[in-house]
Design a protein around this motif. Sequence first.
Motif, PDB file in Angstrom:
ATOM      1  N   ARG A  31     -48.253  28.043   2.885  1.00 55.10           N
ATOM      2  CA  ARG A  31     -47.821  29.112   1.986  1.00 55.10           C
ATOM      3  C   ARG A  31     -48.198  28.807   0.533  1.00 55.10           C
ATOM      4  O   ARG A  31     -48.511  29.717  -0.236  1.00 55.10           O
ATOM      5  CB  ARG A  31     -46.300  29.310   2.145  1.00 55.10           C
ATOM      6  CG  ARG A  31     -45.718  30.403   1.285  1.00 55.10           C
ATOM      7  CD  ARG A  31     -46.206  31.773   1.743  1.00 55.10           C
ATOM      8  NE  ARG A  31     -45.690  32.792   0.859  1.00 55.10           N
ATOM      9  CZ  ARG A  31     -46.371  33.331  -0.140  1.00 55.10           C
ATOM     10  NH1 ARG A  31     -47.607  32.969  -0.381  1.00 55.10           N
ATOM     11  NH2 ARG A  31     -45.828  34.249  -0.901  1.00 55.10           N
ATOM     12  N   CYS A  32     -48.196  27.554   0.143  1.00 53.79           N
ATOM     13  CA  CYS A  32     -48.528  27.204  -1.244  1.00 53.79           C
ATOM     14  C   CYS A  32     -49.960  27.609  -1.592  1.00 53.79           C
ATOM     15  O   CYS A  32     -50.243  27.975  -2.738  1.00 53.79           O
ATOM     16  CB  CYS A  32     -48.298  25.721  -1.505  1.00 53.79           C
ATOM     17  SG  CYS A  32     -49.318  24.607  -0.517  1.00 53.79           S
ATOM     18  N   GLU A  34     -51.571  30.242  -0.257  1.00 56.54           N
ATOM     19  CA  GLU A  34     -51.526  31.700  -0.409  1.00 56.54           C
ATOM     20  C   GLU A  34     -50.926  32.069  -1.766  1.00 56.54           C
ATOM     21  O   GLU A  34     -51.379  33.016  -2.412  1.00 56.54           O
ATOM     22  CB  GLU A  34     -50.710  32.329   0.714  1.00 56.54           C
ATOM     23  CG  GLU A  34     -51.359  32.226   2.067  1.00 56.54           C
ATOM     24  CD  GLU A  34     -50.537  32.913   3.148  1.00 56.54           C
ATOM     25  OE1 GLU A  34     -49.532  33.567   2.835  1.00 56.54           O
ATOM     26  OE2 GLU A  34     -50.925  32.800   4.319  1.00 56.54           O
ATOM     27  N   ALA A  35     -49.933  31.326  -2.196  1.00 61.82           N
ATOM     28  CA  ALA A  35     -49.291  31.593  -3.482  1.00 61.82           C
ATOM     29  C   ALA A  35     -50.276  31.428  -4.639  1.00 61.82           C
ATOM     30  O   ALA A  35     -50.198  32.160  -5.637  1.00 61.82           O
ATOM     31  CB  ALA A  35     -48.081  30.684  -3.670  1.00 61.82           C
ATOM     32  N   GLU A  36     -51.198  30.496  -4.518  1.00 56.87           N
ATOM     33  CA  GLU A  36     -52.207  30.322  -5.574  1.00 56.87           C
ATOM     34  C   GLU A  36     -53.114  31.544  -5.664  1.00 56.87           C
ATOM     35  O   GLU A  36     -53.486  31.966  -6.759  1.00 56.87           O
ATOM     36  CB  GLU A  36     -53.031  29.066  -5.327  1.00 56.87           C
ATOM     37  CG  GLU A  36     -52.257  27.804  -5.616  1.00 56.87           C
ATOM     38  CD  GLU A  36     -53.151  26.606  -5.751  1.00 56.87           C
ATOM     39  OE1 GLU A  36     -54.186  26.706  -6.451  1.00 56.87           O
ATOM     40  OE2 GLU A  36     -52.817  25.570  -5.161  1.00 56.87           O
ATOM     41  N   GLU A  38     -52.246  34.603  -4.750  1.00 56.80           N
ATOM     42  CA  GLU A  38     -51.388  35.656  -5.307  1.00 56.80           C
ATOM     43  C   GLU A  38     -51.272  35.541  -6.829  1.00 56.80           C
ATOM     44  O   GLU A  38     -51.282  36.548  -7.527  1.00 56.80           O
ATOM     45  CB  GLU A  38     -49.986  35.568  -4.710  1.00 56.80           C
ATOM     46  CG  GLU A  38     -49.872  36.094  -3.315  1.00 56.80           C
ATOM     47  CD  GLU A  38     -48.463  35.953  -2.814  1.00 56.80           C
ATOM     48  OE1 GLU A  38     -47.677  36.902  -3.000  1.00 56.80           O
ATOM     49  OE2 GLU A  38     -48.142  34.886  -2.244  1.00 56.80           O
ATOM     50  N   ARG A  46     -48.740  41.009  -0.924  1.00 52.87           N
ATOM     51  CA  ARG A  46     -48.640  40.174   0.271  1.00 52.87           C
ATOM     52  C   ARG A  46     -47.522  40.693   1.159  1.00 52.87           C
ATOM     53  O   ARG A  46     -46.436  41.013   0.695  1.00 52.87           O
ATOM     54  CB  ARG A  46     -48.356  38.725  -0.092  1.00 52.87           C
ATOM     55  CG  ARG A  46     -48.341  37.826   1.140  1.00 52.87           C
ATOM     56  CD  ARG A  46     -48.158  36.369   0.779  1.00 52.87           C
ATOM     57  NE  ARG A  46     -48.250  35.544   1.966  1.00 52.87           N
ATOM     58  CZ  ARG A  46     -47.247  35.360   2.819  1.00 52.87           C
ATOM     59  NH1 ARG A  46     -46.083  35.934   2.616  1.00 52.87           N
ATOM     60  NH2 ARG A  46     -47.403  34.592   3.882  1.00 52.87           N
TER      61      ARG A  46
END
Length: 75
Positions: A31-32, A34-36, A38, A46
């Motif tokens: 998830r980290c 994907e957060a970058e 975003e 998302r």
Amino acid sequence: LLSRLDLRPLLPAIPQPLLMIGGDRDTIVPRCYEAEVEAGVPDVRRVEFAPCGHYPQYTLPDDTADELIRHWRGS
């Protein structure tokens, strides 16, 4: 070579709206990461499905299709 390639500085230049669809139980893409994406892309939305792993298009095909249609229509 790929381990040294960092494309994050280019993310703000992506002009297209981006739809990210993920699963709450994805063990392949943390998830980290994907957060970058975003944080870097100007127009991103998302959607996270539960319970779902890395392949929402197979696990929840109807929900995935609904989100894609919603994204294409701009809602």
